[in-house]
Scaffold this active site. Structure first.
Site, PDB file in Angstrom:
ATOM      1  CE  LYS A 205     -32.421 -80.164   2.162  1.00 13.96           C
ATOM      2  NZ  LYS A 205     -33.820 -80.105   2.584  1.00 13.96           N
ATOM      3  CD  GLU A 286     -31.101 -88.960 -12.541  1.00 17.41           C
ATOM      4  OE1 GLU A 286     -31.926 -88.727 -13.447  1.00 17.41           O
ATOM      5  OE2 GLU A 286     -29.893 -89.154 -12.783  1.00 17.41           O
ATOM      6  CB  CYS A 320     -39.581 -86.555 -12.505  1.00 20.07           C
ATOM      7  SG  CYS A 320     -39.325 -88.310 -12.201  1.00 20.07           S
ATOM      8  CD  GLU A 423     -40.821 -80.901 -13.656  1.00 18.67           C
ATOM      9  OE1 GLU A 423     -40.133 -80.161 -12.937  1.00 18.67           O
ATOM     10  OE2 GLU A 423     -40.727 -82.141 -13.649  1.00 18.67           O
TER      11      GLU A 423
HETATM   12  N1  LIG Z   1     -35.667 -87.349 -12.361  1.00 18.41           N
HETATM   13  C1  LIG Z   1     -36.135 -87.937 -11.279  1.00 18.41           C
HETATM   14  O1  LIG Z   1     -35.859 -89.090 -10.998  1.00 18.41           O
HETATM   15  C2  LIG Z   1     -37.054 -87.169 -10.373  1.00 18.41           C
HETATM   16  C3  LIG Z   1     -37.800 -87.867  -9.434  1.00 18.41           C
HETATM   17  C4  LIG Z   1     -38.655 -87.150  -8.593  1.00 18.41           C
HETATM   18  C5  LIG Z   1     -38.753 -85.770  -8.702  1.00 18.41           C
HETATM   19  N2  LIG Z   1     -38.013 -85.121  -9.647  1.00 18.41           N
HETATM   20  C6  LIG Z   1     -38.157 -83.674  -9.800  1.00 18.41           C
HETATM   21  O2  LIG Z   1     -38.208 -83.061  -8.517  1.00 18.41           O
HETATM   22  C7  LIG Z   1     -38.956 -81.854  -8.589  1.00 18.41           C
HETATM   23  C8  LIG Z   1     -39.989 -81.836  -7.483  1.00 18.41           C
HETATM   24  O3  LIG Z   1     -39.402 -82.009  -6.240  1.00 18.41           O
HETATM   25  P1  LIG Z   1     -39.087 -80.805  -5.246  1.00 18.41           P
HETATM   26  O4  LIG Z   1     -40.124 -79.745  -5.393  1.00 18.41           O
HETATM   27  O5  LIG Z   1     -38.863 -81.417  -3.926  1.00 18.41           O
HETATM   28  O6  LIG Z   1     -37.718 -80.263  -5.850  1.00 18.41           O
HETATM   29  P2  LIG Z   1     -36.738 -79.146  -5.227  1.00 18.41           P
HETATM   30  O7  LIG Z   1     -35.604 -79.025  -6.176  1.00 18.41           O
HETATM   31  O8  LIG Z   1     -37.468 -77.947  -4.855  1.00 18.41           O
HETATM   32  O9  LIG Z   1     -36.229 -79.822  -3.862  1.00 18.41           O
HETATM   33  C9  LIG Z   1     -35.545 -81.061  -3.851  1.00 18.41           C
HETATM   34  C10 LIG Z   1     -34.711 -81.144  -2.603  1.00 18.41           C
HETATM   35  O10 LIG Z   1     -33.695 -80.153  -2.661  1.00 18.41           O
HETATM   36  C11 LIG Z   1     -33.662 -79.432  -1.445  1.00 18.41           C
HETATM   37  N3  LIG Z   1     -33.062 -78.118  -1.681  1.00 18.41           N
HETATM   38  C12 LIG Z   1     -33.649 -76.972  -2.076  1.00 18.41           C
HETATM   39  N4  LIG Z   1     -32.735 -75.999  -2.194  1.00 18.41           N
HETATM   40  C13 LIG Z   1     -31.530 -76.552  -1.884  1.00 18.41           C
HETATM   41  C14 LIG Z   1     -30.198 -76.072  -1.830  1.00 18.41           C
HETATM   42  N5  LIG Z   1     -29.898 -74.808  -2.116  1.00 18.41           N
HETATM   43  N6  LIG Z   1     -29.216 -76.921  -1.461  1.00 18.41           N
HETATM   44  C15 LIG Z   1     -29.490 -78.204  -1.173  1.00 18.41           C
HETATM   45  N7  LIG Z   1     -30.735 -78.719  -1.201  1.00 18.41           N
HETATM   46  C16 LIG Z   1     -31.741 -77.906  -1.559  1.00 18.41           C
HETATM   47  C17 LIG Z   1     -35.112 -79.434  -1.004  1.00 18.41           C
HETATM   48  O11 LIG Z   1     -35.219 -79.112   0.355  1.00 18.41           O
HETATM   49  C18 LIG Z   1     -35.493 -80.858  -1.312  1.00 18.41           C
HETATM   50  O12 LIG Z   1     -35.042 -81.723  -0.307  1.00 18.41           O
HETATM   51  C19 LIG Z   1     -39.586 -81.861  -9.964  1.00 18.41           C
HETATM   52  O13 LIG Z   1     -38.846 -81.013 -10.799  1.00 18.41           O
HETATM   53  C20 LIG Z   1     -39.471 -83.304 -10.404  1.00 18.41           C
HETATM   54  O14 LIG Z   1     -39.475 -83.482 -11.792  1.00 18.41           O
HETATM   55  C21 LIG Z   1     -37.164 -85.785 -10.462  1.00 18.41           C
HETATM   56  N1  LIG Z   2     -39.951 -93.481 -11.189  1.00 19.64           N
HETATM   57  C1  LIG Z   2     -41.236 -92.823 -11.286  1.00 19.64           C
HETATM   58  C2  LIG Z   2     -41.112 -91.335 -11.354  1.00 19.64           C
HETATM   59  C3  LIG Z   2     -40.284 -90.672 -10.316  1.00 19.64           C
HETATM   60  C4  LIG Z   2     -40.396 -89.189 -10.459  1.00 19.64           C
HETATM   61  O1  LIG Z   2     -41.158 -88.477  -9.927  1.00 19.64           O
HETATM   62  C5  LIG Z   2     -41.959 -93.302 -12.525  1.00 19.64           C
HETATM   63  O2  LIG Z   2     -41.395 -94.044 -13.317  1.00 19.64           O
HETATM   64  O3  LIG Z   2     -43.110 -92.912 -12.713  1.00 19.64           O
END
Ligand SMILES: NC(=O)c1ccc[n+]([C@@H]2O[C@H](COP(=O)([O-])OP(=O)(O)OC[C@H]3O[C@@H](n4cnc5c(N)ncnc54)[C@H](O)[C@@H]3O)[C@@H](O)[C@H]2O)c1
Ligand SMILES: N[C@@H](CCC=O)C(=O)O
Length: 522
Positions: A205, A286, A320, A423
């Site tokens: 998804k 994550e 992130c 954030e």
């Molecule tokens: N730690 C990591 O490795 C990492 C990497 C990339 C992004 N991020 C984090 O992701 C966030 C940004 O991404 P985003 O805006 O897409 O995040 P988000 O949490 O809004 O969405 C992530 C995914 O979850 C889905 N989603 C939303 N509500 C849901 C539900 N109730 N059930 C199941 N799925 C649902 C969304 O459609 C999307 O596919 C930031 O907080 C960023 O730090 C973390």
């Molecule tokens: N793996 C990426 C971050 C992914 C999150 O958004 C980095 O190391 O910059």
């Protein structure tokens, strides 16, 4: 015979022929904008009446594509198809599954600039950011293929006279993969390919912000040879189908990357046992970060300032791993701040499909409004020293001129201020003064997150202290806190940054398997 893993080199856009190839790819992809993409279930394309509309954040009136919008009935079909296909796919030899990933990597390598261009157009990545992501996607495929080949061989156990013992890693079942939009290619493909190569069947998804790139990835994996039913693609909102997929009794595992709020919700929902469910669901989640770059008074200050700017503003701060806090020791604070401001002001803002652009738009209207509201909060909480508003005509009419926001620096921010704790996920940097190195570490560790961090110091004792006490999943010394490389920097964070699943590392595939020990008396 497969050679050892090496990281995919980044494209050299300094070279004229490479630049020309990328320009040609941008033109080719621009000519494909506005097409419609289906969901994909049990080997069939499914065209729904309802559609997700994906737009170019630099020109929001330009439609990148229309993508099928799944409802719960289609989500149910996807889960059932995956459940059936799992029984076939799990019997494929690990090497055979790995070969599909290696082929996918080869296809992606050939279509590299095309995927770079899709990222520029759908999420606003600059050429370099996009290409680094495409290289990471290739790395995930190459790395996880080799990892599965390794895990598919006999694992070492203590020999026991009179018995033959073995441990093998078997797959789990149906894995629901839920990626974010900010690495719409590499994180999506990384999670999906890990689940698949381990022998699981997937229901993917994607984020509704980047569904076209997701559709392109599904196309690529099908071309590489993933059998029907093993990978099912159901675009749709979290509210409409996310909860349904997570709560489903046939879902065995959820691989999520995204915000803290959604990750915690998924974790909670997955912990409830649905009627008919026969296992405890596994969740890897994550999540976000509020990462810091510490500058000690022994540091190379120029290098530190350059890294602070790169960490804070790469992909408009929408990583992130972004370094959204700079914690600078009192003795060097003014010099570092001055250099950071000068470098920030020199960044070139513009259309990410152009080579020279260093800062593109934020991804959508909701990010634009959210970041704009933090600019207001920042004015109350800190001293504005660079940026501070939407860029140019975007301030007046973002729907026509794009969701551009100036890279912004607030100085003299209190460590407990909202812009130093929450954030923002945009181009906003909080600079914080620390009395000494102890104080800097205390501030750095003083948020609910624990994803990445960097320390600039020449003083070995300080680096060794940080090695022990800076509590983050990915710690870097004398370099920026973004840009983890597959194989070299397994990626994942502590505390509210997630389950520390270490994507791109030797432990990652184990999370998608269960170990079976078999003992035969001789
Ligand atoms: N730690 C990591 O490795 C990492 C990497 C990339 C992004 N991020 C984090 O992701 C966030 C940004 O991404 P985003 O805006 O897409 O995040 P988000 O949490 O809004 O969405 C992530 C995914 O979850 C889905 N989603 C939303 N509500 C849901 C539900 N109730 N059930 C199941 N799925 C649902 C969304 O459609 C999307 O596919 C930031 O907080 C960023 O730090 C973390
Ligand atoms: N793996 C990426 C971050 C992914 C999150 O958004 C980095 O190391 O910059």
């Amino acid at each position: 015979m497969v050679g050892s893993f090496v990281n995919e080199p980044f494209a050299d856009f300094g070279s004229a022929p490479v630049r020309a190839a990328m320009e040609e790819a941008v033109r080719r992809i621009e000519a494909q904008l506005g097409q419609t993409y289906p969901a994909f279930v049990d080997g069939d394309s499914v065209w729904t009446e309802a559609r997700i509309v994906s737009v170019n954040p630099a020109r929001p009136r330009q439609v990148v594509g229309y993508v099928a919008r799944a409802d719960q009935e289609l989500a149910e079909r996807a889960i059932q198809a995956a459940h059936r296909a799992f029984d076939r796919w799990r019997r494929y030899a690990p090497d055979a599954r790995a070969r599909v990933l290696l082929r996918a990597a080869a296809i992606l390598r050939r279509r590299r600039f095309e995927f770079d261009a899709w990222q520029a157009l759908e999420v606003g990545k600059t050429w370099i950011e996009a290409d680094v992501e495409t290289a990471e996607a290739i790395d995930f495929l190459e790395y996880y293929a080799r990892e599965m080949m390794r895990l598919g061989t006999p694992q070492p156990l203590t020999p026991l006279p009179g018995e033959e013992n073995e441990q093998r890693y078997i797959p789990l079942g149906v894995v629901v993969v839920i990626p974010p939009w900010n690495f719409p290619l590499s994180i999506l493909l990384g999670m999906t390919s890990a689940a698949l190569v381990a022998g699981n069947a997937v229901v993917l998804k994607p984020s509704s912000v980047s569904p076209v790139i997701a559709a392109k990835v599904v196309e690529l994996l099908r071309e590489a040879g993933i059998p029907d039913g093993v990978l099912n693609f159901v675009p749709g909102s979290g509210g409409a189908i996310g909860d349904y997929l997570v709560s489903h009794p046939l879902t065995r595992m959820i691989a999520f990357t995204g915000s803290k709020e959604v990750g915690l919700r998924i974790n909670e929902l997955a912990a409830r046992t649905a009627p008919g469910q026969r296992w405890i669901k596994r969740v890897i989640a994550e999540m976000g970060g509020k990462n810091a770059v510490i500058v000690d008074d022994s540091a190379d200050l120029e290098a530190a300032a350059a890294a602070i700017v790169a960490s804070a503003f790469g992909f408009q701060g929408q990583k992130c791993s972004a370094g959204s806090r700079a914690i600078v020791l009192d003795g060097v604070y003014d010099r570092v701040l001055q250099e950071v401001v000068a470098r920030t002001r020199a960044l070139r803002i513009g259309d990410p499909t152009r080579y020279e652009t260093q800062i593109g738009p934020v991804v959508d209207r909701s990010q634009f409004d959210k970041v704009s509201s933090y600019l207001e909060i920042g004015r109350r909480e800190g001293r504005l020293v660079a940026g501070g508003r939407p860029y140019g005509e975007s301030a007046r009419d973002p729907e026509t001129h794009g969701y551009f926001i100036e890279p912004t620096v607030f100085a003299d921010v209190d460590p407990s201020a909202r812009i130093a704790q929450e954030e923002i996920f945009g181009p906003v940097l909080a600079v914080i003064r620390a009395r000494d190195f102890d104080h800097a570490l205390e501030i750095a560790n003083g948020t609910e997150y624990g994803l990445t961090g960097a320390v600039f110091a020449r003083d070995r004792a300080k680096l060794e202290r940080a090695r022990e006490e800076f509590h983050v999943g990915n710690l870097y010394f004398n370099r920026k806190c973004t840009g983890a490389l597959v194989g070299a920097h397994p990626f994942g964070g502590f505390n509210m940054s997630g389950t520390d699943s270490k994507a791109g590392g030797p432990d990652y595939l184990l999370l998608f398997t269960q170990a079976k020990a078999i003992s035969e008396a001789l």
